[in-house]
Design a protein around this motif. Sequence first.
Motif, PDB file in Angstrom:
ATOM      1  N   VAL A  82       0.840  -1.195   0.000  1.00 20.63           N
ATOM      2  CA  VAL A  82       0.000   0.000   0.000  1.00 20.63           C
ATOM      3  C   VAL A  82       0.876   1.246   0.000  1.00 20.63           C
ATOM      4  CG1 VAL A  82      -1.738   1.308   1.275  1.00 20.63           C
ATOM      5  CG2 VAL A  82      -1.862  -1.188   1.189  1.00 20.63           C
ATOM      6  N   GLY A  83       0.488   2.178  -0.809  1.00 17.81           N
ATOM      7  CA  GLY A  83       1.225   3.436  -0.867  1.00 17.81           C
ATOM      8  C   GLY A  83       0.310   4.623  -0.645  1.00 17.81           C
ATOM      9  N   TRP A  84       0.899   5.699  -0.182  1.00 15.44           N
ATOM     10  CA  TRP A  84       0.206   6.985  -0.080  1.00 15.44           C
ATOM     11  C   TRP A  84       0.871   7.949  -1.067  1.00 15.44           C
ATOM     12  CZ3 TRP A  84      -4.192   8.279   2.397  1.00 15.44           C
ATOM     13  CH2 TRP A  84      -4.645   7.440   3.411  1.00 15.44           C
ATOM     14  N   PHE A  85       0.033   8.643  -1.779  1.00 18.13           N
ATOM     15  CA  PHE A  85       0.474   9.675  -2.714  1.00 18.13           C
ATOM     16  C   PHE A  85      -0.296  10.944  -2.402  1.00 18.13           C
ATOM     17  CE2 PHE A  85       2.941   7.214  -5.832  1.00 18.13           C
ATOM     18  CZ  PHE A  85       2.623   5.928  -5.425  1.00 18.13           C
ATOM     19  N   ARG A  86       0.187  12.048  -2.924  1.00 20.68           N
ATOM     20  CA  ARG A  86      -0.549  13.288  -2.750  1.00 20.68           C
ATOM     21  C   ARG A  86      -0.449  14.132  -4.010  1.00 20.68           C
ATOM     22  NH1 ARG A  86       3.288  16.478   1.679  1.00 20.68           N
ATOM     23  NH2 ARG A  86       4.840  17.252   0.190  1.00 20.68           N
ATOM     24  N   GLN A  87      -1.427  14.983  -4.173  1.00 13.86           N
ATOM     25  CA  GLN A  87      -1.436  15.880  -5.322  1.00 13.86           C
ATOM     26  C   GLN A  87      -1.945  17.243  -4.894  1.00 13.86           C
ATOM     27  OE1 GLN A  87      -3.546  14.426  -8.778  1.00 13.86           O
ATOM     28  NE2 GLN A  87      -2.404  15.792 -10.127  1.00 13.86           N
ATOM     29  N   ALA A  88      -1.092  18.223  -5.051  1.00 13.83           N
ATOM     30  CA  ALA A  88      -1.452  19.604  -4.741  1.00 13.83           C
ATOM     31  C   ALA A  88      -1.961  20.271  -6.010  1.00 13.83           C
ATOM     32  CB  ALA A  88      -0.234  20.340  -4.195  1.00 13.83           C
ATOM     33  N   PRO A  89      -2.733  21.332  -5.881  1.00 12.50           N
ATOM     34  CA  PRO A  89      -3.263  22.016  -7.077  1.00 12.50           C
ATOM     35  C   PRO A  89      -2.147  22.449  -8.015  1.00 12.50           C
ATOM     36  CG  PRO A  89      -4.351  22.807  -5.100  1.00 12.50           C
ATOM     37  CD  PRO A  89      -3.236  21.924  -4.638  1.00 12.50           C
ATOM     38  N   GLY A  90      -2.304  22.107  -9.285  1.00 14.60           N
ATOM     39  CA  GLY A  90      -1.332  22.508 -10.282  1.00 14.60           C
ATOM     40  C   GLY A  90      -0.057  21.693 -10.298  1.00 14.60           C
ATOM     41  N   LYS A  91       0.007  20.657  -9.464  1.00 14.50           N
ATOM     42  CA  LYS A  91       1.211  19.837  -9.390  1.00 14.50           C
ATOM     43  C   LYS A  91       0.883  18.388  -9.733  1.00 14.50           C
ATOM     44  CE  LYS A  91       3.733  22.593  -6.016  1.00 14.50           C
ATOM     45  NZ  LYS A  91       4.532  22.566  -4.754  1.00 14.50           N
ATOM     46  N   GLU A  92       1.912  17.645 -10.059  1.00 15.49           N
ATOM     47  CA  GLU A  92       1.735  16.229 -10.350  1.00 15.49           C
ATOM     48  C   GLU A  92       1.599  15.430  -9.056  1.00 15.49           C
ATOM     49  OE1 GLU A  92       4.221  15.950 -14.570  1.00 15.49           O
ATOM     50  OE2 GLU A  92       4.875  14.809 -12.827  1.00 15.49           O
ATOM     51  N   ARG A  93       0.979  14.279  -9.190  1.00 14.39           N
ATOM     52  CA  ARG A  93       0.852  13.386  -8.040  1.00 14.39           C
ATOM     53  C   ARG A  93       2.239  12.900  -7.652  1.00 14.39           C
ATOM     54  NH1 ARG A  93      -4.059   9.177  -8.038  1.00 14.39           N
ATOM     55  NH2 ARG A  93      -5.004  11.175  -8.634  1.00 14.39           N
ATOM     56  N   GLU A  94       2.510  12.891  -6.357  1.00 18.86           N
ATOM     57  CA  GLU A  94       3.832  12.486  -5.901  1.00 18.86           C
ATOM     58  C   GLU A  94       3.742  11.448  -4.776  1.00 18.86           C
ATOM     59  OE1 GLU A  94       5.932  15.922  -4.429  1.00 18.86           O
ATOM     60  OE2 GLU A  94       4.430  16.354  -2.895  1.00 18.86           O
ATOM     61  N   PHE A  95       4.755  10.632  -4.731  1.00 13.63           N
ATOM     62  CA  PHE A  95       4.858   9.583  -3.735  1.00 13.63           C
ATOM     63  C   PHE A  95       5.122  10.190  -2.355  1.00 13.63           C
ATOM     64  CE2 PHE A  95       5.872   5.618  -1.855  1.00 13.63           C
ATOM     65  CZ  PHE A  95       7.028   5.786  -1.101  1.00 13.63           C
ATOM     66  N   VAL A  96       4.449   9.601  -1.353  1.00 14.75           N
ATOM     67  CA  VAL A  96       4.648  10.045   0.027  1.00 14.75           C
ATOM     68  C   VAL A  96       5.266   8.929   0.870  1.00 14.75           C
ATOM     69  CG1 VAL A  96       3.499  10.843   2.127  1.00 14.75           C
ATOM     70  CG2 VAL A  96       2.733  11.674  -0.126  1.00 14.75           C
ATOM     71  N   ALA A  97       4.619   7.774   0.874  1.00 20.48           N
ATOM     72  CA  ALA A  97       5.090   6.666   1.715  1.00 20.48           C
ATOM     73  C   ALA A  97       4.472   5.373   1.212  1.00 20.48           C
ATOM     74  CB  ALA A  97       4.718   6.895   3.174  1.00 20.48           C
ATOM     75  N   ALA A  98       5.092   4.250   1.576  1.00 19.92           N
ATOM     76  CA  ALA A  98       4.555   2.955   1.188  1.00 19.92           C
ATOM     77  C   ALA A  98       4.946   1.910   2.214  1.00 19.92           C
ATOM     78  CB  ALA A  98       5.051   2.541  -0.205  1.00 19.92           C
ATOM     79  N   ILE A  99       4.149   0.845   2.268  1.00 22.91           N
ATOM     80  CA  ILE A  99       4.384  -0.212   3.230  1.00 22.91           C
ATOM     81  C   ILE A  99       4.169  -1.552   2.550  1.00 22.91           C
ATOM     82  CG2 ILE A  99       1.984  -0.199   4.050  1.00 22.91           C
ATOM     83  CD1 ILE A  99       3.131  -0.620   6.914  1.00 22.91           C
ATOM     84  N   SER A 100       4.999  -2.524   2.913  1.00 24.15           N
ATOM     85  CA  SER A 100       4.908  -3.836   2.299  1.00 24.15           C
ATOM     86  C   SER A 100       3.724  -4.616   2.868  1.00 24.15           C
ATOM     87  CB  SER A 100       6.202  -4.616   2.552  1.00 24.15           C
ATOM     88  OG  SER A 100       6.378  -4.829   3.953  1.00 24.15           O
ATOM     89  N   ARG A 101       3.467  -5.760   2.283  1.00 20.99           N
ATOM     90  CA  ARG A 101       2.354  -6.602   2.730  1.00 20.99           C
ATOM     91  C   ARG A 101       2.479  -6.958   4.203  1.00 20.99           C
ATOM     92  NH1 ARG A 101       2.545 -11.093  -2.135  1.00 20.99           N
ATOM     93  NH2 ARG A 101       2.356  -9.630  -3.882  1.00 20.99           N
ATOM     94  N   THR A 102       3.681  -7.262   4.631  1.00 18.35           N
ATOM     95  CA  THR A 102       3.887  -7.681   6.010  1.00 18.35           C
ATOM     96  C   THR A 102       3.982  -6.507   6.969  1.00 18.35           C
ATOM     97  OG1 THR A 102       6.280  -7.637   5.765  1.00 18.35           O
ATOM     98  CG2 THR A 102       5.156  -9.710   5.242  1.00 18.35           C
ATOM     99  N   GLY A 103       4.217  -5.331   6.400  1.00 17.97           N
ATOM    100  CA  GLY A 103       4.418  -4.162   7.247  1.00 17.97           C
ATOM    101  C   GLY A 103       5.850  -3.984   7.703  1.00 17.97           C
TER     102      GLY A 103
END
Length: 125
Positions: free
Chosen positions: A34-55
């Motif tokens: 699972v990953g978290w991404f974010r997108q601010a107005p006028g900007k491209e979506r960017e990677f924030v954090a991710a976690i494996s299946r096991t954590g």
Amino acid sequence: QVQLVESGGGLVRTGGSLSVSCAASGGTLSTFAVGWFRQAPGKEREFVAAISRTGLTKSYADFVKGRFTISRGNAKNTVYLQMGSLKFEDTAVYYCAATDRYVRPPARAVDYDYWGQGTQVTISS
């Protein structure tokens, strides 16, 4: 097919904390990276954090290291992103995403197959 729903977004002042959640239905989230991404107005979506299946494996974008923490819930169908020392530039729509194609959590959006609708996080001065 797994469906993802984010929650917990809102308005918080600079320096504050906020936690957002990603809940899954139609599948067991512990079988997905699972990953978290974010997108601010006028900007491209960017990677924030991710976690494996096991954590056991977590990765973070440099700009959130030491401030954000990704984790899995005990119920195994929720992933959290705890955000601290929030800055104005953290304002964005935050999306969670899932993939069962990789063991290690990827950082590229194209590697994720399932996406939530996003939750707005707004940081005020």
